[in-house]
Design an enzyme around this catalytic site. Structure first.
Site, PDB file in Angstrom:
ATOM      1  CG  ASP A 142      -8.453   4.104  -4.607  1.00 31.25           C
ATOM      2  OD1 ASP A 142      -9.692   4.135  -4.754  1.00 31.25           O
ATOM      3  OD2 ASP A 142      -7.697   3.460  -5.355  1.00 31.25           O
ATOM      4  CE1 TYR A 200      -6.790   2.954  -0.576  1.00 27.70           C
ATOM      5  CE2 TYR A 200      -4.414   3.112  -0.292  1.00 27.70           C
ATOM      6  CZ  TYR A 200      -5.521   2.440  -0.764  1.00 27.70           C
ATOM      7  OH  TYR A 200      -5.371   1.239  -1.388  1.00 27.70           O
ATOM      8  CD  GLU A 211      -3.001  -0.859  -0.046  1.00 25.12           C
ATOM      9  OE1 GLU A 211      -2.968   0.217  -0.678  1.00 25.12           O
ATOM     10  OE2 GLU A 211      -3.773  -1.785  -0.341  1.00 25.12           O
TER      11      GLU A 211
END
Length: 312
Positions: free
Chosen positions: A160, A142, A59
């Site tokens: 996102d 996020y 991520e």
DNA sequence: GACGCGTGGCG
DNA sequence: TCGCCAAGCGT
């Protein structure tokens, strides 16, 4: 707040009046998930047992960086540092070096700092809850929700840029999402999320995927879209977006960003501290060069070694 | 909320 | 060619 049922009776797909409201949010979610099962990409971090650490690293790397460039770097990274503890034991500069040219090298420094915090404050385990994740350096709204949802199956809206675009089009009937607003965006995704955590998790992943490969910023592939018949933007005839837009990116050539990148590349390539004379060779304009160097020092990406410079 | 922060690929 | 875009974050 959720509050809408949607679990039963998918017979009334309706959509007669165009875009989905709370009534058919469940239908939208179901259609996108079904499409995802069929068309979702087989990405490393989606494999069973990939692990919370791997998902966290992925991520971070995916922040503003395309999937295709992340995959090889991620695999090397996890081979070298398979746990937070392993990364924490390395020098921060090794993380910056291993980051290579992924971009935004502060992410490497933050990831190293996060690994250190996880090791010392969380017993080496990536935390599960959003507040603990948010407290880690380099992890924002996020990423915290993405890790909680994808690594641990917790039910959170994950928003996102792809999700924002899908919601803007399907729900709001706008061609573009406009500037982000965490509160609004999370609430909008929450509306789409089924009550069941597993379904919610796949709805998050599926909506991101839809935005990434069908409902794209340029040239969306509406013919292949599972919710085209429910899409407000389509129902309205694809009106041109007239609302606010995020400020456009500035030119990269000749920017401070470019100079920072060049200086850092010089340091990455060197085993020994780099002299001021060598730094001068990197960029002719001294004011800009000093500005970039000061910024790198301030960010902790570069440290002094006597009169020379090196990675931390 | 706006801005700065890398890098590379694509239309 | 060049502007846009790519799973954001911190200030």
């Amino acid at each position: 707040m959720t509050a809408e049922p949607s679990a039963v009776d998918d017979s009334a797909a309706d959509a007669s009046a165009g875009g989905p409201s709370a009534d058919n949010a469940g239908t939208v979610s179901r259609l996108i998930r079904a499409w995802f099962v069929e068309h979702g990409r087989d990405l490393p971090w989606r494999r069973d047992g990939f692990g919370a650490w791997g998902i966290l690293v992925s991520e971070i790397m995916l922040q503003q960086t395309p999937v295709a460039r992340v995959i090889p770097r991620l695999e090397q990274w996890l081979e070298r540092w398979p746990t937070p503890e392993a990364l924490a034991a390395a020098a921060p500069g090794d993380a910056v070096r291993a980051w290579e040219r992924l971009g935004y090298p502060r992410r490497a420094l933050n990831l190293h700092a996060a690994a250190t915090a996880i090791t010392h404050n969380h017993g080496g385990m990536v935390p599960e809850d959003v507040p603990s994740l948010l407290a880690l350096p380099g992890i924002g709204e996020y990423t915290a929700r993405a890790v909680a949802a994808f690594a641990y199956g917790h039910r959170h809206p994950v928003v996102d840029t792809n999700v924002r675009r899908v919601i803007a089009r399907v729900v709001l009937g706008q061609g573009e999402a406009g500037p982000p607003s965490t509160r609004r965006d999370l609430a909008a995704m929450e509306e789409l999320l089924p009550a069941d955590p597993t379904d919610a998790q796949s709805t998050n992943a599926a909506t991101m995927e839809l935005g990434a490969i069908v409902c794209t910023a340029r040239k969306p592939l509406c013919q292949e879209c599972p919710v085209r018949d429910l899409c407000q933007w389509r129902a309205d005839g694809y009106p041109v977006y007239e609302g606010k837009r995020p400020a456009p990116q500035k030119r990269f050539e000749g920017s401070d960003r470019q100079v920072r990148g060049l200086i850092l590349a010089e340091l990455r390539a060197s085993d020994v501290p780099v002299t001021p004379e060598e730094i001068v060779q990197v960029w002719p304009d001294s004011a800009q060069r000093e500005r970039a160097l000061d910024g790198l020092l301030r960010d902790g990406l570069v440290v002094l070694s006597g009169a020379d410079y090196e990675l931390p």
